[in-house]
Design an enzyme around this catalytic site. Structure first.
Site, short mmCIF file in Angstrom:
data_model
loop_
_atom_site.label_atom_id
_atom_site.label_comp_id
_atom_site.label_asym_id
_atom_site.label_seq_id
_atom_site.Cartn_x
_atom_site.Cartn_y
_atom_site.Cartn_z
N ASP A 158 0.04 5.11 0.90
CA ASP A 158 -0.08 6.10 1.98
C ASP A 158 -0.32 5.43 3.32
O ASP A 158 -1.26 4.64 3.49
CB ASP A 158 -1.22 7.07 1.66
CG ASP A 158 -1.05 7.72 0.30
OD1 ASP A 158 0.07 8.21 0.03
OD2 ASP A 158 -2.00 7.71 -0.50
N ASP A 179 0.86 -1.17 0.00
CA ASP A 179 0.00 0.00 0.00
C ASP A 179 0.91 1.23 0.00
O ASP A 179 2.07 1.17 0.42
CB ASP A 179 -0.89 -0.03 1.25
CG ASP A 179 -1.68 1.24 1.42
OD1 ASP A 179 -2.43 1.62 0.50
OD2 ASP A 179 -1.56 1.87 2.49
#
Length: 226
Positions: free
Chosen positions: A15, A13
């Site tokens: 952020d 992922d």
């Protein structure tokens, strides 16, 4: 739980996992890698493990950032931590019905295909339950690295957790992969997409890869030279 071989790809992922979460960030100057991110990605590359990013960017659908903003931020992350082997981006909002937006499996399935790896040999590392749920739906393995925005119930539900990104990656190098779904478990929701959405796509537009093929057509990236 089914046994698996060595991990062949790790999909992060963006952020809150690779870089500090700046909501709807469109400014490359605000990109700050989390502690240990550089070393974690370097360790994987040193073992010839493919690395990629799978990220929801609903700020595009909300009109808060543009596709160009997303690509500029991604280039900055590539400069600091990359280059990554694949970027898979969904710009849609939570009510758009997109099959790529995590926790749907589309981004994970597409990214695994782009690096020529079966999802069962992939690990998805993220900071919220949608990341690990997308991994499970795709038939991949998930590691949750909780932070301030991770809900307690997400941490409790996670099969595998780590206190930080570097620890998560080191655990993969010591142990082939965390426990994954059983082979007769639920199938992913729907077929894999033709390609992920790039940062400039809008709801209703055809998905596009982040690296378009040249005009003459690109060779199959998974085919070995004869």
């Amino acid at each position: 739980m089914r046994p698996v071989g060595p991990v062949k790809a790790v999909l992060f992922d963006r952020d809150g996992t690779l870089v500090h979460d700046v909501p709807y960030n469109g400014d490359p100057e605000r990109v700050r890698p989390v502690e240990g991110a550089r070393e974690a990605v370097a360790l994987l590359r040193a073992r010839d493990i493919r690395v990629g990013v799978v990220t929801n960017q609903s700020g595009v659908a909300r009109g808060l950032i543009s596709g160009t903003d997303v690509r500029r931020v991604n280039r900055r992350i590539d400069d600091l931590l990359g280059p990554f082997d694949v970027w898979a981006i969904c710009p849609h909002g939570p009510d758009d019905g997109c099959h790529c937006r995590k926790p749907q499996p589309g981004l994970v399935l597409w990214a695994a295909g782009r690096v020529c790896t079966d999802p069962a040999d992939c690990v998805v590392v993220g900071d919220i339950g949608a990341d690990t749920e997308a991994a499970a739906r795709a038939g991949a393995h998930g590691i949750l690295v909780p932070n301030a925005r991770t809900r307690p119930e997400e941490t409790e539900a996670a099969t595998h957790t780590a206190p930080d990104l570097l620890t998560a990656v080191r655990s993969l190098l010591d142990d082939p992969a965390p426990d994954g779904p059983a082979p007769d478990g639920p199938a992913p929701d729907g077929p894999a997409p033709d390609g992920p959405h790039d940062g400039g796509a809008r709801s209703g537009q055809r998905s596009a890869t982040t690296a378009p093929a040249p005009s003459g057509g690109a060779p199959d990236p998974c085919r070995r030279p004869s």
